[in-house]
Motif scaffolding. Structure first.
Motif, PDB file in Angstrom:
ATOM      1  N   HIS A   1      16.654 -37.609  42.963  1.00  0.00           N
ATOM      2  CA  HIS A   1      16.907 -38.343  44.199  1.00  0.00           C
ATOM      3  C   HIS A   1      15.669 -38.229  45.082  1.00  0.00           C
ATOM      4  O   HIS A   1      15.428 -37.194  45.715  1.00  0.00           O
ATOM      5  CB  HIS A   1      18.132 -37.761  44.921  1.00  0.00           C
ATOM      6  N   ALA A   2      14.843 -39.269  45.085  1.00  0.00           N
ATOM      7  CA  ALA A   2      13.590 -39.220  45.839  1.00  0.00           C
ATOM      8  C   ALA A   2      13.000 -40.611  45.957  1.00  0.00           C
ATOM      9  O   ALA A   2      13.355 -41.524  45.214  1.00  0.00           O
ATOM     10  CB  ALA A   2      12.590 -38.289  45.145  1.00  0.00           C
ATOM     11  N   ASP A   3      12.073 -40.753  46.890  1.00  0.00           N
ATOM     12  CA  ASP A   3      11.239 -41.943  46.948  1.00  0.00           C
ATOM     13  C   ASP A   3      10.220 -41.811  45.814  1.00  0.00           C
ATOM     14  O   ASP A   3       9.541 -40.787  45.688  1.00  0.00           O
ATOM     15  CB  ASP A   3      10.545 -42.015  48.307  1.00  0.00           C
ATOM     16  N   ALA A   4      10.094 -42.833  45.008  1.00  0.00           N
ATOM     17  CA  ALA A   4       9.313 -42.726  43.773  1.00  0.00           C
ATOM     18  C   ALA A   4       7.839 -42.420  44.017  1.00  0.00           C
ATOM     19  O   ALA A   4       7.245 -41.616  43.287  1.00  0.00           O
ATOM     20  CB  ALA A   4       9.449 -44.012  42.961  1.00  0.00           C
ATOM     21  N   MET A   5       7.226 -43.022  45.018  1.00  0.00           N
ATOM     22  CA  MET A   5       5.779 -42.874  45.171  1.00  0.00           C
ATOM     23  C   MET A   5       5.352 -41.439  45.438  1.00  0.00           C
ATOM     24  O   MET A   5       4.537 -40.890  44.687  1.00  0.00           O
ATOM     25  CB  MET A   5       5.258 -43.844  46.233  1.00  0.00           C
ATOM     26  N   PRO A   6       5.859 -40.767  46.470  1.00  0.00           N
ATOM     27  CA  PRO A   6       5.430 -39.376  46.677  1.00  0.00           C
ATOM     28  C   PRO A   6       5.872 -38.456  45.545  1.00  0.00           C
ATOM     29  O   PRO A   6       5.154 -37.515  45.189  1.00  0.00           O
ATOM     30  CB  PRO A   6       6.073 -38.986  48.011  1.00  0.00           C
ATOM     31  N   TRP A   7       7.032 -38.738  44.951  1.00  0.00           N
ATOM     32  CA  TRP A   7       7.481 -37.891  43.843  1.00  0.00           C
ATOM     33  C   TRP A   7       6.505 -37.983  42.677  1.00  0.00           C
ATOM     34  O   TRP A   7       6.116 -36.972  42.084  1.00  0.00           O
ATOM     35  CB  TRP A   7       8.897 -38.280  43.405  1.00  0.00           C
ATOM     36  N   ILE A   8       6.102 -39.188  42.330  1.00  0.00           N
ATOM     37  CA  ILE A   8       5.181 -39.378  41.205  1.00  0.00           C
ATOM     38  C   ILE A   8       3.833 -38.733  41.497  1.00  0.00           C
ATOM     39  O   ILE A   8       3.240 -38.080  40.626  1.00  0.00           O
ATOM     40  CB  ILE A   8       5.037 -40.885  40.905  1.00  0.00           C
ATOM     41  N   VAL A   9       3.338 -38.866  42.718  1.00  0.00           N
ATOM     42  CA  VAL A   9       2.047 -38.271  43.080  1.00  0.00           C
ATOM     43  C   VAL A   9       2.080 -36.756  42.913  1.00  0.00           C
ATOM     44  O   VAL A   9       1.131 -36.146  42.409  1.00  0.00           O
ATOM     45  CB  VAL A   9       1.661 -38.653  44.522  1.00  0.00           C
ATOM     46  N   HIS A  10       3.188 -36.133  43.311  1.00  0.00           N
ATOM     47  CA  HIS A  10       3.260 -34.674  43.299  1.00  0.00           C
ATOM     48  C   HIS A  10       3.833 -34.093  42.007  1.00  0.00           C
ATOM     49  O   HIS A  10       3.627 -32.911  41.725  1.00  0.00           O
ATOM     50  CB  HIS A  10       4.075 -34.185  44.500  1.00  0.00           C
ATOM     51  N   ALA A  11       4.523 -34.901  41.214  1.00  0.00           N
ATOM     52  CA  ALA A  11       5.202 -34.349  40.034  1.00  0.00           C
ATOM     53  C   ALA A  11       4.482 -34.592  38.725  1.00  0.00           C
ATOM     54  O   ALA A  11       4.565 -33.769  37.810  1.00  0.00           O
ATOM     55  CB  ALA A  11       6.616 -34.920  39.940  1.00  0.00           C
ATOM     56  N   LEU A  12       3.794 -35.706  38.604  1.00  0.00           N
ATOM     57  CA  LEU A  12       3.287 -36.114  37.300  1.00  0.00           C
ATOM     58  C   LEU A  12       1.814 -35.785  37.122  1.00  0.00           C
ATOM     59  O   LEU A  12       1.013 -35.925  38.042  1.00  0.00           O
ATOM     60  CB  LEU A  12       3.510 -37.612  37.095  1.00  0.00           C
ATOM     61  N   LEU A  13       1.484 -35.408  35.904  1.00  0.00           N
ATOM     62  CA  LEU A  13       0.110 -35.094  35.538  1.00  0.00           C
ATOM     63  C   LEU A  13      -0.570 -36.336  34.961  1.00  0.00           C
ATOM     64  O   LEU A  13       0.103 -37.264  34.511  1.00  0.00           O
ATOM     65  CB  LEU A  13       0.097 -33.965  34.510  1.00  0.00           C
ATOM     66  N   PRO A  14      -1.891 -36.366  34.946  1.00  0.00           N
ATOM     67  CA  PRO A  14      -2.583 -37.500  34.330  1.00  0.00           C
ATOM     68  C   PRO A  14      -2.173 -37.684  32.874  1.00  0.00           C
ATOM     69  O   PRO A  14      -2.029 -36.717  32.122  1.00  0.00           O
ATOM     70  CB  PRO A  14      -4.061 -37.112  34.444  1.00  0.00           C
ATOM     71  N   ALA A  15      -1.946 -38.930  32.485  1.00  0.00           N
ATOM     72  CA  ALA A  15      -1.633 -39.296  31.096  1.00  0.00           C
ATOM     73  C   ALA A  15      -0.437 -38.525  30.540  1.00  0.00           C
ATOM     74  O   ALA A  15      -0.410 -38.164  29.361  1.00  0.00           O
ATOM     75  CB  ALA A  15      -2.863 -39.080  30.205  1.00  0.00           C
ATOM     76  N   GLN A  16       0.571 -38.305  31.369  1.00  0.00           N
ATOM     77  CA  GLN A  16       1.756 -37.564  30.928  1.00  0.00           C
ATOM     78  C   GLN A  16       2.880 -38.481  30.448  1.00  0.00           C
ATOM     79  O   GLN A  16       3.719 -38.076  29.640  1.00  0.00           O
ATOM     80  CB  GLN A  16       2.276 -36.691  32.080  1.00  0.00           C
ATOM     81  N   VAL A  17       2.915 -39.726  30.931  1.00  0.00           N
ATOM     82  CA  VAL A  17       4.085 -40.589  30.740  1.00  0.00           C
ATOM     83  C   VAL A  17       3.916 -41.499  29.520  1.00  0.00           C
ATOM     84  O   VAL A  17       2.914 -42.190  29.375  1.00  0.00           O
ATOM     85  CB  VAL A  17       4.340 -41.434  32.010  1.00  0.00           C
TER      86      VAL A  17
END
Length: 222
Positions: free
Chosen positions: A78-94
């Motif tokens: 449950h989050a706004d996608a943009m800040p979550w993605i910036v803080h949660a995901l690593l480069p080339a992880q998805v």
């Protein structure tokens, strides 16, 4: 249209934010009540899917159904996608991104996904040969996105007509039943493709990576 650079460093982490494991994942943005997320995670047990939904009511509906079905490879966020993605995901992880029937933003075209500076950051989180699926029932939305892929992002893609038997989301079912044309772009990140965020690491990711409590199988928490 010209697109300014996204200011990732200005994004604040969502409340109660915790990092995820640094493992290959799939991500659905704007998962709604989770129909596609639940279906995908059931059909692809080998993939972990993170389904992000900003609206609390829809997120709770997805969470409730997830508790009933119990897919261990699905994590609802449950989050706004943009800040979550910036803080949660690593480069080339998805491995795969899904953006299915997003708000077409009729009065604010700059907020459409492929028109936003953030889209460059999103591409930095995608693996080489990874895909992003964008679906819409609005032909003009698909046409504009297609033009942006060619002129701005310079990415290969395939445009497909979604069959009338498809039922991935509640919106998709409704649109197809009304006889509307539903289409999707399947965008691929080619080898050698670079963005200005390929080396950007979230601050939390530089220190420690911890598993969120919501990764636990919901049936285990009952």
């Amino acid at each position: 249209m010209p697109i300014r650079q996204f200011q990732a460093q200005r994004m604040h982490a969502p409340r109660d934010f915790q990092m995820i494991r640094p493992e290959p994942i799939c991500v659905e943005i704007g998962a709604g009540k989770g129909k596609h997320a639940l279906l995908f995670s059931s059909q692809h047990p080998e993939h972990k899917l993170i389904a992000i939904e900003r609206t609390r009511e829809k997120y709770l509906a997805m969470q409730k159904q997830h508790a009933l079905e119990g897919q261990g490879n699905l994590q609802a966020v449950h989050a706004d996608a943009m800040p979550w993605i910036v803080h949660a995901l690593l480069p080339a992880q998805v491995q795969q991104f899904f953006i299915l029937y997003p708000n077409p933003e009729p009065h604010n075209p700059a907020q459409r996904w492929l028109n936003m500076p953030f889209f460059e950051f999103l591409l930095s989180r995608l693996k080489v040969a990874g895909t992003l699926t964008l679906a819409s029932n609005i032909p003009e939305y698909i046409a504009e996105a297609q033009q942006q892929l060619i002129e701005t992002w310079k990415l290969p893609f395939v445009k497909e007509v979604i069959p009338v038997t498809s039922a991935r989301t509640h919106f998709e079912i409704k649109y197809l039943q009304r006889g509307e044309l539903c289409q999707q772009l399947i965008i691929t990140k080619p080898e050698g493709y670079s963005t200005r965020f390929d080396d950007f690491m979230p601050l939390q990711g530089q220190n420690a990576v911890i598993e969120t409590a919501s990764e636990t199988n919901p049936k285990d928490a009952e």
